[in-house]
Design a protein around this motif. Structure first.
Motif, PDB file in Angstrom:
ATOM      1  N   THR A 111      -0.947  11.649  -8.037  1.00  0.00           N
ATOM      2  CA  THR A 111      -0.784  11.096  -6.695  1.00  0.00           C
ATOM      3  C   THR A 111       0.023   9.801  -6.744  1.00  0.00           C
ATOM      4  O   THR A 111       0.138   9.167  -7.804  1.00  0.00           O
ATOM      5  CB  THR A 111      -2.151  10.792  -6.068  1.00  0.00           C
ATOM      6  OG1 THR A 111      -2.782   9.744  -6.826  1.00  0.00           O
ATOM      7  CG2 THR A 111      -3.042  12.029  -6.060  1.00  0.00           C
ATOM      8  N   SER A 163       6.474  10.327   5.502  1.00  0.00           N
ATOM      9  CA  SER A 163       5.053  10.251   5.813  1.00  0.00           C
ATOM     10  C   SER A 163       4.249  10.156   4.520  1.00  0.00           C
ATOM     11  O   SER A 163       4.705  10.586   3.453  1.00  0.00           O
ATOM     12  CB  SER A 163       4.608  11.486   6.602  1.00  0.00           C
ATOM     13  OG  SER A 163       4.592  12.633   5.765  1.00  0.00           O
ATOM     14  N   SER A 164       3.063   9.597   4.614  1.00  0.00           N
ATOM     15  CA  SER A 164       2.201   9.480   3.436  1.00  0.00           C
ATOM     16  C   SER A 164       1.882  10.855   2.862  1.00  0.00           C
ATOM     17  O   SER A 164       1.819  11.037   1.639  1.00  0.00           O
ATOM     18  CB  SER A 164       0.904   8.753   3.803  1.00  0.00           C
ATOM     19  OG  SER A 164       1.170   7.437   4.236  1.00  0.00           O
ATOM     20  N   ARG A 165       1.696  11.836   3.733  1.00  0.00           N
ATOM     21  CA  ARG A 165       1.377  13.196   3.278  1.00  0.00           C
ATOM     22  C   ARG A 165       2.544  13.800   2.502  1.00  0.00           C
ATOM     23  O   ARG A 165       2.356  14.406   1.448  1.00  0.00           O
ATOM     24  CB  ARG A 165       1.024  14.075   4.467  1.00  0.00           C
ATOM     25  CG  ARG A 165       0.731  15.523   4.087  1.00  0.00           C
ATOM     26  CD  ARG A 165       0.295  16.342   5.275  1.00  0.00           C
ATOM     27  NE  ARG A 165      -0.989  15.887   5.792  1.00  0.00           N
ATOM     28  CZ  ARG A 165      -1.620  16.467   6.810  1.00  0.00           C
ATOM     29  NH1 ARG A 165      -1.077  17.509   7.421  1.00  0.00           N
ATOM     30  NH2 ARG A 165      -2.781  16.004   7.223  1.00  0.00           N
ATOM     31  N   ALA A 193       5.508   4.351   2.060  1.00  0.00           N
ATOM     32  CA  ALA A 193       5.995   5.514   2.805  1.00  0.00           C
ATOM     33  C   ALA A 193       6.871   5.062   3.973  1.00  0.00           C
ATOM     34  O   ALA A 193       7.953   5.617   4.211  1.00  0.00           O
ATOM     35  CB  ALA A 193       4.812   6.347   3.300  1.00  0.00           C
ATOM     36  N   ARG A 194       6.411   4.042   4.696  1.00  0.00           N
ATOM     37  CA  ARG A 194       7.207   3.535   5.821  1.00  0.00           C
ATOM     38  C   ARG A 194       8.517   2.929   5.329  1.00  0.00           C
ATOM     39  O   ARG A 194       9.570   3.120   5.954  1.00  0.00           O
ATOM     40  CB  ARG A 194       6.404   2.493   6.603  1.00  0.00           C
ATOM     41  CG  ARG A 194       5.357   3.086   7.535  1.00  0.00           C
ATOM     42  CD  ARG A 194       4.827   2.033   8.494  1.00  0.00           C
ATOM     43  NE  ARG A 194       4.066   1.009   7.786  1.00  0.00           N
ATOM     44  CZ  ARG A 194       2.758   1.088   7.552  1.00  0.00           C
ATOM     45  NH1 ARG A 194       2.078   2.148   7.961  1.00  0.00           N
ATOM     46  NH2 ARG A 194       2.133   0.119   6.920  1.00  0.00           N
ATOM     47  N   THR A 230       0.844  -1.193   0.000  1.00  0.00           N
ATOM     48  CA  THR A 230       0.000   0.000   0.000  1.00  0.00           C
ATOM     49  C   THR A 230       0.883   1.248   0.000  1.00  0.00           C
ATOM     50  O   THR A 230       2.097   1.172   0.231  1.00  0.00           O
ATOM     51  CB  THR A 230      -0.904   0.033   1.238  1.00  0.00           C
ATOM     52  OG1 THR A 230      -0.071   0.194   2.407  1.00  0.00           O
ATOM     53  CG2 THR A 230      -1.717  -1.245   1.364  1.00  0.00           C
ATOM     54  N   ILE A 231       0.279   2.403  -0.234  1.00  0.00           N
ATOM     55  CA  ILE A 231       1.032   3.661  -0.196  1.00  0.00           C
ATOM     56  C   ILE A 231       1.607   3.881   1.197  1.00  0.00           C
ATOM     57  O   ILE A 231       2.743   4.346   1.350  1.00  0.00           O
ATOM     58  CB  ILE A 231       0.130   4.847  -0.600  1.00  0.00           C
ATOM     59  CG1 ILE A 231      -0.378   4.660  -2.032  1.00  0.00           C
ATOM     60  CG2 ILE A 231       0.893   6.162  -0.472  1.00  0.00           C
ATOM     61  CD1 ILE A 231       0.706   4.487  -3.071  1.00  0.00           C
ATOM     62  N   GLU A 232       0.847   3.519   2.221  1.00  0.00           N
ATOM     63  CA  GLU A 232       1.342   3.657   3.595  1.00  0.00           C
ATOM     64  C   GLU A 232       2.555   2.758   3.820  1.00  0.00           C
ATOM     65  O   GLU A 232       3.530   3.159   4.471  1.00  0.00           O
ATOM     66  CB  GLU A 232       0.229   3.307   4.592  1.00  0.00           C
ATOM     67  CG  GLU A 232      -0.903   4.321   4.664  1.00  0.00           C
ATOM     68  CD  GLU A 232      -1.806   4.300   3.429  1.00  0.00           C
ATOM     69  OE1 GLU A 232      -1.840   3.251   2.720  1.00  0.00           O
ATOM     70  OE2 GLU A 232      -2.461   5.320   3.166  1.00  0.00           O
ATOM     71  N   LEU A 271       4.913  12.157   0.961  1.00  0.00           N
ATOM     72  CA  LEU A 271       5.062  11.403  -0.284  1.00  0.00           C
ATOM     73  C   LEU A 271       4.058  11.893  -1.322  1.00  0.00           C
ATOM     74  O   LEU A 271       4.394  12.070  -2.499  1.00  0.00           O
ATOM     75  CB  LEU A 271       4.861   9.912  -0.018  1.00  0.00           C
ATOM     76  CG  LEU A 271       5.139   8.973  -1.194  1.00  0.00           C
ATOM     77  CD1 LEU A 271       6.602   9.072  -1.625  1.00  0.00           C
ATOM     78  CD2 LEU A 271       4.793   7.529  -0.817  1.00  0.00           C
ATOM     79  N   HIS A 272       2.837  12.131  -0.890  1.00  0.00           N
ATOM     80  CA  HIS A 272       1.802  12.650  -1.781  1.00  0.00           C
ATOM     81  C   HIS A 272       2.228  14.002  -2.353  1.00  0.00           C
ATOM     82  O   HIS A 272       2.107  14.251  -3.566  1.00  0.00           O
ATOM     83  CB  HIS A 272       0.492  12.788  -1.010  1.00  0.00           C
ATOM     84  CG  HIS A 272      -0.671  13.231  -1.841  1.00  0.00           C
ATOM     85  ND1 HIS A 272      -0.884  14.557  -2.178  1.00  0.00           N
ATOM     86  CD2 HIS A 272      -1.685  12.530  -2.418  1.00  0.00           C
ATOM     87  CE1 HIS A 272      -1.968  14.652  -2.918  1.00  0.00           C
ATOM     88  NE2 HIS A 272      -2.476  13.449  -3.078  1.00  0.00           N
ATOM     89  N   GLN A 301      -0.919   7.003  -5.576  1.00  0.00           N
ATOM     90  CA  GLN A 301      -1.870   5.947  -5.934  1.00  0.00           C
ATOM     91  C   GLN A 301      -2.036   5.843  -7.451  1.00  0.00           C
ATOM     92  O   GLN A 301      -2.063   4.737  -8.013  1.00  0.00           O
ATOM     93  CB  GLN A 301      -3.235   6.221  -5.281  1.00  0.00           C
ATOM     94  CG  GLN A 301      -3.249   6.075  -3.769  1.00  0.00           C
ATOM     95  CD  GLN A 301      -2.847   7.338  -3.032  1.00  0.00           C
ATOM     96  OE1 GLN A 301      -2.279   8.265  -3.620  1.00  0.00           O
ATOM     97  NE2 GLN A 301      -3.137   7.392  -1.737  1.00  0.00           N
TER      98      GLN A 301
END
Length: 239
Positions: free
Chosen positions: A180, A165-167, A159-160, A154-156, A169-170, A182
């Motif tokens: 995005t 952070s997911s934000r 990111a990890r 997943t995107i999360e 990365l976005h 995704q």
């Protein structure tokens, strides 16, 4: 010959860039239509000859999100009447893998100062990671997904994996690609699936499952949105 190609600036660059395999040279009008491309660019795009690119735009060969970013830098050069220098761009190659390019564009101006087109060149900088350290986390995710499009993290998770952070990365993806994370992952899977359909006899259902789609119907819908035709028709046309 197009009047644009007779402009002194354009004519002065023909001989310089025509036979430089490491540089992709192009001329576009104010609407983004190609009037010229050197041999290296024609070959990279997999076109049969130079005539095949004349009159086309980036929207004819790239996803809308990427083509929009390319067009915006054209418009920037035209509107400011100033060069856009070493703009970092990410483009798909012939097998659906994203590569990094540095592009420079100059506006083509008439004697009265009207901008009537852009002339530019781009070079592959995929191996020169120091050029995009500002976006190091996003670049690592892009490289990872481009090389592992069947990875179902997943995107999360991504990111990890790359300590961001997911934000953040976005935000970096939006700055670099205009899309995005995704959407990038989805398109990477679709392009990799297309390559699999071209190169193997694996069933469409199996390819769909391999690249993380819950059912063949969802895969077909996404594939058609990105590629423009259904997987079955794509395979038939590639045969």
């Amino acid at each position: 010959m197009s009047p644009l190609l007779q402009h002194p600036l354009v004519k002065s660059l023909f001989g310089l860039f025509e036979h430089m395999p490491e540089l992709y040279f192009f001329v576009k009008d104010e609407e983004g239509r190609f009037h010229y491309a050197n041999v290296a660019l024609i070959e990279r795009l997999g076109l049969p000859n130079r005539e095949a690119i004349v009159g086309t735009t980036d929207f004819d060969r790239y996803p809308r999100e990427i083509a929009t970013v390319l067009l915006s830098s054209d418009q920037e050069a035209l509107e400011t009447k100033s060069p856009v220098v070493d703009r970092l761009e990410v483009l798909y190659n012939q097998v659906g893998i994203l590569e990094w390019f540095s592009t420079t564009k100059y506006p083509v101006l008439t004697d009265s100062g009207k901008a009537v087109g852009v002339v530019g060149f781009t070079r592959n900088v995929s191996k020169q990671r120091n050029l995009y350290l500002q976006h190091s986390a996003a670049s690592k995710v892009i490289d990872f997904i481009s090389r592992n499009p069947d990875c179902l993290l997943t995107i999360e998770d991504l990111a990890r994996k790359f300590s961001i952070s997911s934000r953040q990365l976005h935000r970096q993806f939006k700055e670099l690609l205009g899309i995005t994370p995704q959407e990038f992952v989805l398109r990477s899977r679709i392009h990799a699936a297309a390559a699999t359909l071209r190169s193997s006899d694996e069933s469409i259902a199996s390819v769909s499952e391999k690249f993380g789609f819950c059912d063949q119907s969802a895969f077909t819908k996404r594939f058609q949105k990105v590629i423009g035709i259904t997987p079955a028709k794509y395979r038939k046309n590639s045969g």
